[in-house]
Design a protein around this motif. Structure first.
Motif, PDB file in Angstrom:
ATOM      1  N   TYR A   5       0.048  -3.691   2.366  1.00  0.00           N
ATOM      2  CA  TYR A   5       0.952  -4.361   3.306  1.00  0.00           C
ATOM      3  C   TYR A   5       0.308  -4.494   4.683  1.00  0.00           C
ATOM      4  O   TYR A   5       0.326  -5.551   5.292  1.00  0.00           O
ATOM      5  CB  TYR A   5       2.267  -3.589   3.457  1.00  0.00           C
ATOM      6  N   ILE A   8      -2.710  -7.028   4.615  1.00  0.00           N
ATOM      7  CA  ILE A   8      -2.276  -8.427   4.579  1.00  0.00           C
ATOM      8  C   ILE A   8      -1.611  -8.810   5.901  1.00  0.00           C
ATOM      9  O   ILE A   8      -1.832  -9.915   6.415  1.00  0.00           O
ATOM     10  CB  ILE A   8      -1.340  -8.678   3.385  1.00  0.00           C
ATOM     11  N   LEU A  11      -4.368  -9.587   8.264  1.00  0.00           N
ATOM     12  CA  LEU A  11      -4.949 -10.907   7.970  1.00  0.00           C
ATOM     13  C   LEU A  11      -4.057 -12.025   8.494  1.00  0.00           C
ATOM     14  O   LEU A  11      -4.530 -13.000   9.090  1.00  0.00           O
ATOM     15  CB  LEU A  11      -5.164 -11.083   6.463  1.00  0.00           C
ATOM     16  N   SER A  42       3.923 -11.636   8.662  1.00  0.00           N
ATOM     17  CA  SER A  42       3.072 -10.563   9.156  1.00  0.00           C
ATOM     18  C   SER A  42       3.910  -9.383   9.650  1.00  0.00           C
ATOM     19  O   SER A  42       3.660  -8.233   9.282  1.00  0.00           O
ATOM     20  CB  SER A  42       2.182 -11.094  10.283  1.00  0.00           C
TER      21      SER A  42
END
Length: 117
Positions: A5, A8, A11, A42
């Motif tokens: 989590y 990502i 990112l 996000s």
């Protein structure tokens, strides 16, 4: 799963920061939509990681990974400077992220649920 989590989410932080650049102050529709959407996902993933990770560790990893990734993208795609000291400190940020990962105790979902009660 909580480390995935946060990875990502980091990112996606890079994506939404780049979206800010291309949205021209939210005046161009597609980059603006992409920015808001990736920002929302996000932060959602970041919040999911907080069920398992200490908030200070999670936030440091989230922002550090996003900042380092954005700096590297700037160097490779936007011709930003890449002197030795800048690269050293980007590496230092990444080393700090790895260090936080290695020194953060693993917490199970049941531990997190007990803490919420």
């Amino acid at each position: 799963m909580h480390w995935i989590y946060i990875f990502i989410a980091g990112l996606l932080e890079i994506v939404w920061v780049l979206g800010l650049r291309f949205s021209n102050g939210f005046t161009i529709l597609i980059p603006s939509i992409l920015t808001v959407a990736t920002l929302a996902v996000s932060f959602y993933l970041f919040s999911k990681s907080l069920k398992f990770l200490p908030i200070g560790t999670a936030y440091a990893i989230f922002t550090g990974f996003g900042a380092a990734g954005t700096a590297v993208i700037g160097i490779f795609f936007f011709q930003e400077s890449a002197n030795a000291s800048k690269l050293f400190f980007i590496g230092l940020m990444l080393a700090g992220i790895v260090g936080l990962k290695l020194t953060t105790p693993t917490e199970t979902q049941s531990d997190a649920q007990r803490r919420e009660e």
